[in-house]
Design a protein around this motif. Sequence first.
Motif, short mmCIF file in Angstrom:
data_model
loop_
_atom_site.label_atom_id
_atom_site.label_comp_id
_atom_site.label_asym_id
_atom_site.label_seq_id
_atom_site.Cartn_x
_atom_site.Cartn_y
_atom_site.Cartn_z
N ILE A 1 0.83 -1.21 0.00
CA ILE A 1 0.00 0.00 0.00
C ILE A 1 0.86 1.25 0.00
O ILE A 1 0.62 2.21 -0.75
CB ILE A 1 -0.96 -0.01 1.21
N HIS A 2 1.90 1.27 0.82
CA HIS A 2 2.76 2.44 0.93
C HIS A 2 3.60 2.67 -0.32
O HIS A 2 3.88 3.81 -0.69
CB HIS A 2 3.66 2.33 2.16
N ASP A 3 4.02 1.58 -0.97
CA ASP A 3 4.92 1.70 -2.12
C ASP A 3 4.20 1.77 -3.46
O ASP A 3 4.81 2.13 -4.46
CB ASP A 3 5.89 0.50 -2.15
N SER A 4 2.93 1.44 -3.46
CA SER A 4 2.20 1.38 -4.73
C SER A 4 2.05 2.77 -5.36
O SER A 4 1.82 3.76 -4.67
CB SER A 4 0.80 0.78 -4.51
N GLU A 5 2.21 2.83 -6.68
CA GLU A 5 1.99 4.08 -7.40
C GLU A 5 0.51 4.39 -7.52
O GLU A 5 0.12 5.52 -7.78
CB GLU A 5 2.63 4.00 -8.79
N LYS A 6 -0.31 3.37 -7.35
CA LYS A 6 -1.75 3.56 -7.37
C LYS A 6 -2.24 3.83 -5.96
O LYS A 6 -1.53 3.57 -4.98
CB LYS A 6 -2.44 2.33 -7.95
N CYS A 7 -3.45 4.34 -5.85
CA CYS A 7 -4.03 4.58 -4.53
C CYS A 7 -4.73 3.31 -4.06
O CYS A 7 -5.68 2.84 -4.70
CB CYS A 7 -5.03 5.74 -4.60
N ALA A 8 -4.22 2.73 -2.98
CA ALA A 8 -4.76 1.47 -2.48
C ALA A 8 -5.11 1.62 -1.01
O ALA A 8 -4.50 2.41 -0.28
CB ALA A 8 -3.74 0.36 -2.66
N GLU A 9 -6.13 0.89 -0.57
CA GLU A 9 -6.49 0.90 0.84
C GLU A 9 -6.69 -0.53 1.33
O GLU A 9 -6.98 -1.44 0.54
CB GLU A 9 -7.74 1.73 1.09
N LEU A 10 -6.51 -0.72 2.63
CA LEU A 10 -6.63 -2.04 3.23
C LEU A 10 -8.10 -2.40 3.45
O LEU A 10 -8.89 -1.56 3.90
CB LEU A 10 -5.89 -2.06 4.57
#
Length: 394
Positions: free
Chosen positions: A349-358
């Motif tokens: 989540i922290h490294d992704s270039e996309k916006c991701a949530e848990l």
Amino acid sequence: MNRYAISTPEGTRDRLFGATRLFRQNERRIRALLEERGFDEVITPSVEYYDVFTQANSPIGLERMFKITDRNGRLLVMRPDNTIPIARIVATKLDQDALPLRLYYMQKVHRASSFHRGHSTEVMQAGVELMGASGMMADLDILTTAFEALDSVDSGTFRIELGHAGIYRALIRSLDIDREEAENIRRLIENKTYAALRDALEPFRDQEAYHALLAMPTLFGGAEVLEEARKLTSNEKARKAIDYLERLMSAIAAAGFADNVMIDLGLVHGMDYYTGMMFCGYVGGSGSTVLQGGRYDHLCAKFGKDIPATGFAIDLDELSGSVELKSETTVTELVFTDAASLRKALTYIHDSEKCAELAPCDTREDAEEVAKKKGISTLVCFAEGTMKKMEVQA
């Protein structure tokens, strides 16, 4: 059920989801702009002694302040204004050598409104104060900061209306008139009540100021308005203020903001407060004022230190109701994980270039349902040390 247990006080509201995102987005953009322009943030108490505002001859009457008492019985008020407490700080706690000061704030004011007016009693303001600087460049500093702050929220559509307190003040002082009559005329000009204004000025028809005061509500437009105003009066102080506005407009045009600024000589609010240029701001075609400001050189002297000052305040609540949310981040991936793979999921989540949530779910099926409800098209699954992506069907 007791309705006071499930509702908010008059003039307040809950702000949910999209409205909160828009509010915070505007707050972030304005804050970034103000810090880029070199302003430092200050925070004042949400409760002040009432004496602070009487000392400053605040235009906000006691009836509009929310009042409480401290344990010694002294009268306190919820902060009804941001500029006066900052003037108190500058005059009493900061050394003269620190001037000029570039200060900004983002905090609420609380003002009671008249019954059935529907006005907010709790308003979040973003504002700046330039303390210890006078002259045209100081005024241009504040004006261009105001322009850029509104532009950062609603690019290109903002409008500033610019006036000068010295014009009305010089004209009204040339009449043999008491304070009550002067205030009535000021109010009629501000509200553009032409017929009543003519009646109020009728006793002064033979005086030069008559025609200029009568025309003030109509003197609105481009720089040509200033030439029209100049023809209406030979009052030296009024003409000096007109000349100053002309120089300001020329500098504003050279800075590239000519299309966003208009002259309004009917801008006559706060005559006991403002001492020079004064302005109001609007965005997105809204008829509601979202910004007010101007020069107020006598305020700090009320607290024992004579310091020139200029600034403005933006009503973030009104501003956020006048513009649309600009998408800054949109969640495109939902991350589902078991407990053993939580660290890997968080790293993703922290490294992704996309916006991701848990996904706060114990099963993949529940995570899929959450993704569908939120309109998220990709589910990223971590389980037993492996990662797998899957498309979520709506």
